[in-house]
Design a protein around this motif. Sequence first.
Motif, mmCIF file in Angstrom:
data_model
loop_
_atom_site.group_PDB
_atom_site.id
_atom_site.type_symbol
_atom_site.label_atom_id
_atom_site.label_comp_id
_atom_site.label_asym_id
_atom_site.label_seq_id
_atom_site.Cartn_x
_atom_site.Cartn_y
_atom_site.Cartn_z
ATOM 1 N N ALA A 1 -10.757 16.325 39.009
ATOM 2 C CA ALA A 1 -9.402 15.839 39.300
ATOM 3 C C ALA A 1 -8.811 15.122 38.086
ATOM 4 O O ALA A 1 -7.628 15.297 37.770
ATOM 5 N N ALA A 2 -9.625 14.329 37.390
ATOM 6 C CA ALA A 2 -9.146 13.642 36.182
ATOM 7 C C ALA A 2 -8.755 14.647 35.109
ATOM 8 O O ALA A 2 -7.737 14.483 34.432
ATOM 9 N N VAL A 3 -9.555 15.701 34.950
ATOM 10 C CA VAL A 3 -9.228 16.761 33.983
ATOM 11 C C VAL A 3 -7.906 17.415 34.376
ATOM 12 O O VAL A 3 -7.045 17.658 33.518
ATOM 13 N N ALA A 4 -7.718 17.689 35.654
ATOM 14 C CA ALA A 4 -6.487 18.337 36.124
ATOM 15 C C ALA A 4 -5.267 17.464 35.837
ATOM 16 O O ALA A 4 -4.246 17.964 35.329
ATOM 17 N N ILE B 1 -0.362 16.612 32.710
ATOM 18 C CA ILE B 1 0.495 15.755 31.888
ATOM 19 C C ILE B 1 0.715 16.392 30.513
ATOM 20 O O ILE B 1 1.836 16.430 30.004
ATOM 21 N N LYS B 2 -0.348 16.912 29.914
ATOM 22 C CA LYS B 2 -0.225 17.546 28.602
ATOM 23 C C LYS B 2 0.676 18.779 28.669
ATOM 24 O O LYS B 2 1.457 19.037 27.745
ATOM 25 N N LEU B 3 0.608 19.531 29.744
ATOM 26 C CA LEU B 3 1.482 20.686 29.919
ATOM 27 C C LEU B 3 2.944 20.241 30.006
ATOM 28 O O LEU B 3 3.829 20.859 29.399
ATOM 29 N N LEU B 4 3.191 19.167 30.740
ATOM 30 C CA LEU B 4 4.559 18.638 30.833
ATOM 31 C C LEU B 4 5.073 18.190 29.466
ATOM 32 O O LEU B 4 6.222 18.450 29.106
ATOM 33 N N TYR C 1 -6.857 21.041 18.388
ATOM 34 C CA TYR C 1 -6.441 19.640 18.276
ATOM 35 C C TYR C 1 -6.266 19.078 19.682
ATOM 36 O O TYR C 1 -6.230 19.818 20.663
ATOM 37 N N VAL C 2 -6.133 17.747 19.762
ATOM 38 C CA VAL C 2 -5.894 17.079 21.039
ATOM 39 C C VAL C 2 -4.419 16.721 21.121
ATOM 40 O O VAL C 2 -3.821 16.265 20.140
ATOM 41 N N ILE C 3 -3.843 16.925 22.280
ATOM 42 C CA ILE C 3 -2.446 16.591 22.514
ATOM 43 C C ILE C 3 -2.375 15.114 22.918
ATOM 44 O O ILE C 3 -2.891 14.721 23.950
ATOM 45 N N ASP C 4 -1.755 14.306 22.066
ATOM 46 C CA ASP C 4 -1.557 12.882 22.346
ATOM 47 C C ASP C 4 -0.078 12.628 22.573
ATOM 48 O O ASP C 4 0.779 13.312 21.990
ATOM 49 N N TYR C 5 0.231 11.608 23.402
ATOM 50 C CA TYR C 5 1.638 11.407 23.760
ATOM 51 C C TYR C 5 2.003 9.985 24.160
ATOM 52 O O TYR C 5 3.180 9.661 24.257
ATOM 53 N N LEU C 6 1.070 9.111 24.404
ATOM 54 C CA LEU C 6 1.397 7.746 24.825
ATOM 55 C C LEU C 6 1.446 6.818 23.622
ATOM 56 O O LEU C 6 0.499 6.763 22.827
ATOM 57 N N SER C 7 2.528 6.067 23.509
ATOM 58 C CA SER C 7 2.688 5.109 22.422
ATOM 59 C C SER C 7 3.169 3.790 23.014
ATOM 60 O O SER C 7 4.235 3.739 23.632
ATOM 61 N N VAL C 8 2.346 2.743 22.849
ATOM 62 C CA VAL C 8 2.717 1.414 23.335
ATOM 63 C C VAL C 8 2.876 0.477 22.139
ATOM 64 O O VAL C 8 2.201 0.632 21.120
ATOM 65 N N ALA D 1 -6.598 11.232 28.893
ATOM 66 C CA ALA D 1 -8.037 11.452 28.727
ATOM 67 C C ALA D 1 -8.663 10.337 27.906
ATOM 68 O O ALA D 1 -9.764 9.856 28.222
ATOM 69 N N ASP D 2 -7.975 9.891 26.858
ATOM 70 C CA ASP D 2 -8.470 8.774 26.054
ATOM 71 C C ASP D 2 -8.603 7.517 26.906
ATOM 72 O O ASP D 2 -9.577 6.764 26.778
ATOM 73 N N CYS D 3 -7.626 7.277 27.768
ATOM 74 C CA CYS D 3 -7.683 6.118 28.669
ATOM 75 C C CYS D 3 -8.895 6.223 29.589
ATOM 76 O O CYS D 3 -9.604 5.233 29.816
#
Length: 159
Positions: free
Chosen positions: A11-14, A19-22, A110-117, A127-129
């Motif tokens: 479920a976590a992988v899904a 999210i990465k697809l979005l 490569y890994v798709i990253d997208y969160l920036s705080v 996934a990193d979280c």
Amino acid sequence: MAVIALLLSVAAVAVDQIIKLLVTSNLKPDSGFTVINGFLNIFYIKNRGAAFGILQNQRWFFIVVTLAISILLIISLFKYENHTVYSYIAAILIIGGGFGNLIDRILHGYVIDYLSVSFFPPIFNFADCCVTVGTVFLMIHILFFSNLDSDAERVIRKK
């Protein structure tokens, strides 16, 4: 419980892959938008390294290490006898996060990253979280709970 843990990892992988697809469907690489001004941005980047951008272009190293750790954790779900809620949560999150990023490395290179705080400069992903929080739970289990059963057994044997 081990089978349930594996299902929760799936479920976590899904969640990670959805999210990465979005992100990849709605943003171009190196572009993004603000969610909370001065705090949270969504910014799509292609990360060819590890956390903080270290070890760039070491795709096969990360694939092998991720597979090895994930296999060990899956085996431990079934073989380890002193599980606590912390060890189960750790395994769920580390396996789920590891496989989420593993899929990216295998499919894209490569890994798709997208969160920036604002308070944490590197851009990361769900996934990193999962891996980070799972590692914290694993450390809690190791530091505070892994010896409880063996300590109890020693006390019983002395009597």
